[in-house]
Design a protein around this motif. Structure first.
Motif, PDB file in Angstrom:
ATOM      1  N   SER A 109      71.597  35.353 -18.026  1.00 40.27           N
ATOM      2  CA  SER A 109      72.940  34.882 -18.370  1.00 40.27           C
ATOM      3  C   SER A 109      74.027  35.738 -17.738  1.00 40.27           C
ATOM      4  CB  SER A 109      73.107  34.864 -19.895  1.00 40.27           C
ATOM      5  OG  SER A 109      72.280  33.884 -20.463  1.00 40.27           O
ATOM      6  N   SER A 110      73.685  36.982 -17.408  1.00 42.04           N
ATOM      7  CA  SER A 110      74.670  37.878 -16.816  1.00 42.04           C
ATOM      8  C   SER A 110      74.859  37.655 -15.322  1.00 42.04           C
ATOM      9  CB  SER A 110      74.258  39.332 -17.055  1.00 42.04           C
ATOM     10  OG  SER A 110      73.004  39.602 -16.447  1.00 42.04           O
ATOM     11  N   SER A 111      74.002  36.836 -14.714  1.00 39.41           N
ATOM     12  CA  SER A 111      74.091  36.595 -13.275  1.00 39.41           C
ATOM     13  C   SER A 111      75.332  35.766 -12.931  1.00 39.41           C
ATOM     14  CB  SER A 111      72.844  35.868 -12.782  1.00 39.41           C
ATOM     15  OG  SER A 111      72.966  35.529 -11.409  1.00 39.41           O
ATOM     16  N   SER A 112      76.001  36.138 -11.862  1.00 37.11           N
ATOM     17  CA  SER A 112      77.174  35.385 -11.402  1.00 37.11           C
ATOM     18  C   SER A 112      76.810  34.386 -10.311  1.00 37.11           C
ATOM     19  CB  SER A 112      78.234  36.352 -10.872  1.00 37.11           C
ATOM     20  OG  SER A 112      77.714  37.104  -9.769  1.00 37.11           O
ATOM     21  N   LYS A 113      75.523  34.361  -9.940  1.00 38.99           N
ATOM     22  CA  LYS A 113      75.072  33.480  -8.860  1.00 38.99           C
ATOM     23  C   LYS A 113      74.828  32.063  -9.374  1.00 38.99           C
ATOM     24  CE  LYS A 113      72.983  37.354  -6.393  1.00 38.99           C
ATOM     25  NZ  LYS A 113      71.736  37.969  -5.871  1.00 38.99           N
ATOM     26  N   THR A 114      75.042  31.098  -8.494  1.00 42.39           N
ATOM     27  CA  THR A 114      74.870  29.689  -8.856  1.00 42.39           C
ATOM     28  C   THR A 114      73.867  29.025  -7.920  1.00 42.39           C
ATOM     29  OG1 THR A 114      77.149  29.552  -9.668  1.00 42.39           O
ATOM     30  CG2 THR A 114      76.049  27.476  -9.145  1.00 42.39           C
ATOM     31  N   TYR A 115      72.939  28.275  -8.493  1.00 46.95           N
ATOM     32  CA  TYR A 115      71.923  27.551  -7.715  1.00 46.95           C
ATOM     33  C   TYR A 115      71.864  26.119  -8.241  1.00 46.95           C
ATOM     34  CZ  TYR A 115      70.541  32.368  -6.730  1.00 46.95           C
ATOM     35  OH  TYR A 115      70.546  33.698  -6.369  1.00 46.95           O
ATOM     36  N   ASN A 116      72.322  25.189  -7.419  1.00 47.03           N
ATOM     37  CA  ASN A 116      72.336  23.790  -7.845  1.00 47.03           C
ATOM     38  C   ASN A 116      71.089  23.015  -7.436  1.00 47.03           C
ATOM     39  OD1 ASN A 116      74.920  23.773  -9.125  1.00 47.03           O
ATOM     40  ND2 ASN A 116      75.856  23.896  -7.093  1.00 47.03           N
ATOM     41  N   GLY A 117      70.221  23.646  -6.684  1.00 50.93           N
ATOM     42  CA  GLY A 117      68.995  22.997  -6.259  1.00 50.93           C
ATOM     43  C   GLY A 117      68.235  23.879  -5.288  1.00 50.93           C
ATOM     44  N   LEU A 118      67.102  23.401  -4.822  1.00 49.24           N
ATOM     45  CA  LEU A 118      66.257  24.190  -3.929  1.00 49.24           C
ATOM     46  C   LEU A 118      66.974  24.566  -2.635  1.00 49.24           C
ATOM     47  CD1 LEU A 118      62.810  22.353  -4.293  1.00 49.24           C
ATOM     48  CD2 LEU A 118      63.664  24.342  -5.555  1.00 49.24           C
ATOM     49  N   ALA A 119      67.875  23.723  -2.175  1.00 46.81           N
ATOM     50  CA  ALA A 119      68.582  23.995  -0.922  1.00 46.81           C
ATOM     51  C   ALA A 119      69.466  25.233  -1.015  1.00 46.81           C
ATOM     52  CB  ALA A 119      69.419  22.784  -0.517  1.00 46.81           C
ATOM     53  N   ASP A 120      69.781  25.661  -2.232  1.00 46.75           N
ATOM     54  CA  ASP A 120      70.626  26.843  -2.424  1.00 46.75           C
ATOM     55  C   ASP A 120      69.835  28.148  -2.440  1.00 46.75           C
ATOM     56  OD1 ASP A 120      72.814  25.206  -2.618  1.00 46.75           O
ATOM     57  OD2 ASP A 120      72.947  25.274  -4.801  1.00 46.75           O
ATOM     58  N   LEU A 121      68.517  28.069  -2.234  1.00 47.58           N
ATOM     59  CA  LEU A 121      67.670  29.250  -2.391  1.00 47.58           C
ATOM     60  C   LEU A 121      67.457  30.055  -1.103  1.00 47.58           C
ATOM     61  CD1 LEU A 121      64.900  27.811  -4.750  1.00 47.58           C
ATOM     62  CD2 LEU A 121      66.945  29.115  -5.372  1.00 47.58           C
ATOM     63  N   CYS A 122      68.009  29.611   0.000  1.00 43.51           N
ATOM     64  CA  CYS A 122      67.846  30.347   1.261  1.00 43.51           C
ATOM     65  C   CYS A 122      68.354  31.781   1.091  1.00 43.51           C
ATOM     66  CB  CYS A 122      68.603  29.656   2.387  1.00 43.51           C
ATOM     67  SG  CYS A 122      68.101  27.946   2.697  1.00 43.51           S
ATOM     68  N   GLY A 123      67.493  32.743   1.350  1.00 42.16           N
ATOM     69  CA  GLY A 123      67.867  34.141   1.236  1.00 42.16           C
ATOM     70  C   GLY A 123      67.748  34.723  -0.159  1.00 42.16           C
ATOM     71  N   ALA A 124      67.461  33.884  -1.167  1.00 44.96           N
ATOM     72  CA  ALA A 124      67.360  34.361  -2.548  1.00 44.96           C
ATOM     73  C   ALA A 124      65.947  34.855  -2.857  1.00 44.96           C
ATOM     74  CB  ALA A 124      67.736  33.246  -3.512  1.00 44.96           C
ATOM     75  N   GLY A 125      65.861  35.791  -3.781  1.00 40.21           N
ATOM     76  CA  GLY A 125      64.567  36.239  -4.284  1.00 40.21           C
ATOM     77  C   GLY A 125      64.197  35.387  -5.480  1.00 40.21           C
ATOM     78  N   VAL A 126      63.121  34.604  -5.354  1.00 37.33           N
ATOM     79  CA  VAL A 126      62.770  33.623  -6.384  1.00 37.33           C
ATOM     80  C   VAL A 126      61.432  33.964  -7.024  1.00 37.33           C
ATOM     81  CG1 VAL A 126      62.524  31.184  -6.921  1.00 37.33           C
ATOM     82  CG2 VAL A 126      63.967  31.889  -5.001  1.00 37.33           C
TER      83      VAL A 126
END
Length: 323
Positions: free
Chosen positions: A171-188
């Motif tokens: 809940s403290s994260s300021s990052k937003t991910y609206n779908g899989l296409a937003d995950l480029c470069g993210a640690g999942v």
């Protein structure tokens, strides 16, 4: 740690996760997440694992489905059921450290009553369930699996629920991910050997093909570790089942939050059995009887997941958006 997509045992079949440090449910998960293959029937370890997890059949509760149970299973007398008991509210180990509980545990035990056959629940790592069916170590896989073409080479699947997957962050994260296409470069964070891992691998290829950073896929052997990675900041975002993360959010008083719309909400979760044994038809009939007498709905109501029920169980249903 990545798996070959062509293998029938490679992609998970069902999203998953759960647990956070400092809450009772995390203690429950850590007490049971042995992620080992089911023990051979009759062994000392199997008897220990069965403690509190054996569900003897009551002959008076058997339905027409009992007539469809293949002779080889009737003669055996007990079905060994493999569950990945680290994913509340589907299946997890209770506070006693040994009893597997959850709506999937309740469902498979109720199916056993309709079949007129004893059920023995065994805690198993998700990626051991399909190999366990193929080798005969277990008879039933109850872990929210998807019916994928590769898996159907060695197993048959009976649908029982409709569960979408979701991205989630602390809940403290300021990052937003609206779908899989937003995950480029993210640690999942994702559970090892699941269909979700395969989806992330495919998305990562799309990212690099578009000149963007690859998805940094962080795999974990159980749902508890996956969730802890998100909560600790080791992972930017997690990928798991919608109902599991809904439960997580409630149990942690909102320490986590979902991101974006549900993904793959039209792909049914299924019970798995070894290929061409006929046990799939018996289980399908048992589910139909439970849906007719109301016992199916009562189980999902009890665990607060009424929204994932279906109207008709199907065999080898890979998902149909129109259904």
């Amino acid at each position: 740690m990545s798996r070959q997509k062509s293998s029938p045992t490679s992609s998970k079949i069902r999203p998953l996760a759960l647990a956070a440090a400092g809450i009772a449910i995390a203690m429950t998960l850590s007490a049971c997440s042995s992620s080992t293959a089911p023990a051979a029937a009759g062994s000392a370890s199997a008897k220990a694992a069965a403690s509190g997890n054996s569900s003897p059949a009551d002959p008076s509760m058997a339905g027409e489905a009992a007539k469809l149970v293949p002779k080889q299973f009737k003669d055996k007398g007990t079905l060994i059921v493999g569950l990945d008991a680290s994913t509340p509210p589907g299946e997890y180990v209770d506070k006693d450290g040994k009893t597997i509980v959850g709506y999937q545990a309740d469902l498979i035990k109720a199916i056993g009553q309709k079949l007129g056959i004893d059920m023995q629940l065994e805690n198993a790592g998700f990626d051991t369930i399909i190999p366990g069916l193929a080798s005969g170590r277990i008879d039933v896989g109850q872990a929210g699996m998807y019916a994928k073409p590769a898996r159907m080479q060695v197993a048959d699947f009976i649908s029982y629920a409709l569960i979408g997957s979701t991205l989630f962050t602390s809940s403290s994260s300021s990052k937003t991910y609206n779908g899989l296409a937003d995950l480029c470069g993210a640690g999942v964070a994702v559970q090892l050997g699941t269909s979700l891992q395969t989806q992330l691998e495919e998305q990562s290829k799309k990212c690099t093909a578009a000149g963007k950073p690859a998805v940094n896929i962080l795999t974990f052997g159980n749902g508890s570790d996956e969730v802890l990675a998100v909560g600790s900041g080791r992972a930017d975002v997690g990928f798991d089942s919608q109902e599991t993360i809904s439960y997580l959010i409630k149990q942690t008083n909102g320490q986590y939050k979902m991101q974006g719309a549900p993904i793959d909400a039209t792909v049914p979760s299924s019970i798995a059995v070894a290929k061409a044994t006929g046990l799939d038809k018996a289980i399908q009939k048992a589910l139909e009887e439970m849906m007719a007498d109301g016992s199916y709905q009562k189980i999902f109501d009890k665990w607060g997941v009424s929204s994932i029920t279906i109207k008709q169980p199907a065999i080898n249903d890979t998902g149909n958006p129109a259904s």
